[in-house]
Design a protein around this motif. Structure first.
Motif, short mmCIF file in Angstrom:
data_model
loop_
_atom_site.label_atom_id
_atom_site.label_comp_id
_atom_site.label_asym_id
_atom_site.label_seq_id
_atom_site.Cartn_x
_atom_site.Cartn_y
_atom_site.Cartn_z
N GLN A 94 35.01 17.77 -20.23
CA GLN A 94 34.67 18.78 -21.23
C GLN A 94 35.52 18.63 -22.49
O GLN A 94 35.02 18.78 -23.61
CB GLN A 94 34.83 20.18 -20.64
CG GLN A 94 33.76 20.52 -19.63
CD GLN A 94 34.01 21.87 -18.95
OE1 GLN A 94 35.12 22.37 -18.92
NE2 GLN A 94 32.94 22.43 -18.40
N GLU A 95 36.80 18.32 -22.31
CA GLU A 95 37.68 18.15 -23.46
C GLU A 95 37.22 16.98 -24.33
O GLU A 95 37.21 17.07 -25.55
CB GLU A 95 39.13 17.95 -22.99
CG GLU A 95 40.11 18.02 -24.13
CD GLU A 95 41.57 18.03 -23.67
OE1 GLU A 95 42.42 17.65 -24.50
OE2 GLU A 95 41.84 18.41 -22.52
N THR A 147 45.89 16.65 -28.08
CA THR A 147 45.23 16.26 -26.84
C THR A 147 45.88 14.99 -26.31
O THR A 147 46.64 14.34 -27.03
CB THR A 147 43.71 16.07 -27.06
OG1 THR A 147 43.07 15.91 -25.81
CG2 THR A 147 43.42 14.89 -27.95
N SER A 173 38.08 14.37 -13.59
CA SER A 173 38.33 15.79 -13.83
C SER A 173 37.28 16.38 -14.77
O SER A 173 37.06 15.87 -15.87
CB SER A 173 39.72 15.96 -14.43
OG SER A 173 39.85 17.20 -15.06
N GLN A 174 36.67 17.46 -14.34
CA GLN A 174 35.67 18.16 -15.17
C GLN A 174 36.31 18.67 -16.45
O GLN A 174 35.70 18.65 -17.51
CB GLN A 174 35.03 19.32 -14.38
CG GLN A 174 33.87 19.99 -15.09
CD GLN A 174 32.70 19.05 -15.36
OE1 GLN A 174 32.41 18.16 -14.57
NE2 GLN A 174 32.04 19.22 -16.47
N LYS A 175 37.57 19.11 -16.36
CA LYS A 175 38.30 19.60 -17.53
C LYS A 175 38.42 18.50 -18.59
O LYS A 175 38.19 18.73 -19.77
CB LYS A 175 39.68 20.10 -17.11
CG LYS A 175 40.52 20.60 -18.24
CD LYS A 175 41.91 20.95 -17.75
CE LYS A 175 42.79 21.24 -18.96
NZ LYS A 175 44.20 21.16 -18.65
N ASN A 176 38.78 17.29 -18.16
CA ASN A 176 38.90 16.16 -19.08
C ASN A 176 37.56 15.79 -19.69
O ASN A 176 37.47 15.46 -20.88
CB ASN A 176 39.51 14.95 -18.39
CG ASN A 176 41.00 15.10 -18.15
OD1 ASN A 176 41.64 16.00 -18.68
ND2 ASN A 176 41.55 14.21 -17.35
#
Length: 186
Positions: free
Chosen positions: A19-20, A64, A14-17
């Motif tokens: 970035q996080e 998180t 996941s791109q979101k993960n």
């Protein structure tokens, strides 16, 4: 990203993960100390109050996923294996940026008053700390208190020295005044 790059991208497509984790890694790289705490049962209102208190003390609270936090901490070469049990359950992470201890003290005082969050573990200068060690840090005097004590300790002998010197000068003035009065009186 770094040594964990292969693992990092395979385990988190996941791109979101991604970035996080990158954001979290940047924050962790700036932190002087980190504390993991269980915030289960802490209302949203109390979480906001705690965030404000910690921010005023020079820190930040982050919520998180434990798996993402573990990757970010590993990226920064923290000894994660020493505290694997701490990366379970609802975890709020305190990141202290300015003073290593002040945000920890703020968190501990808040927890004492509100019975939550419960400290799990932490890191200080990349050294793993168990719950008891984090709580011991929270009991240390702040930098400002230590500076005030140091200044007071340094100032005390100087003040005494000034009083001794001024006492001798006062006695000299009294003696000269007495001589002047005696000569004037003759």
């Amino acid at each position: 990203c770094s040594p964990c790059e292969g693992f990092f991208y395979k385990s988190m497509p996941s791109q979101k993960n991604i970035q996080e984790v990158q954001e979290l890694t940047k924050k962790i790289s700036k932190a002087k100390s980190i504390v993991l705490a269980n915030y289960s049962g802490l209302s949203v209102g109390l979480q906001q109050t705690l965030r404000r208190i910690v921010k005023q003390a020079g820190g930040e609270l982050v919520v998180t996923k434990n798996s993402l936090l573990k990757i970010a901490v590993t990226e920064e070469k923290y000894p994660v294996n020493d505290l694997l049990d701490s990366f379970t359950g609802p975890t709020i992470t305190l990141l202290a940026y300015e003073d290593e201890i002040a945000p920890i003290k703020a968190l501990a005082e808040f927890a004492k008053e509100n019975k939550l969050p419960e400290i799990k573990a932490g890191f200080l200068n990349k050294d793993a700390l168990n719950k008891e060690q984090v709580e011991a840090l929270a009991k240390l005097p702040s930098k400002i208190e230590l500076l005030a004590t140091t200044v007071g300790t340094i100032k005390a002998p100087l003040t005494g020295f000034v009083n001794v010197l001024s006492g001798n000068l006062r006695n000299l003035v009294f003696a000269l005044k007495a001589i002047q009065t005696k000569k004037g009186g003759e």
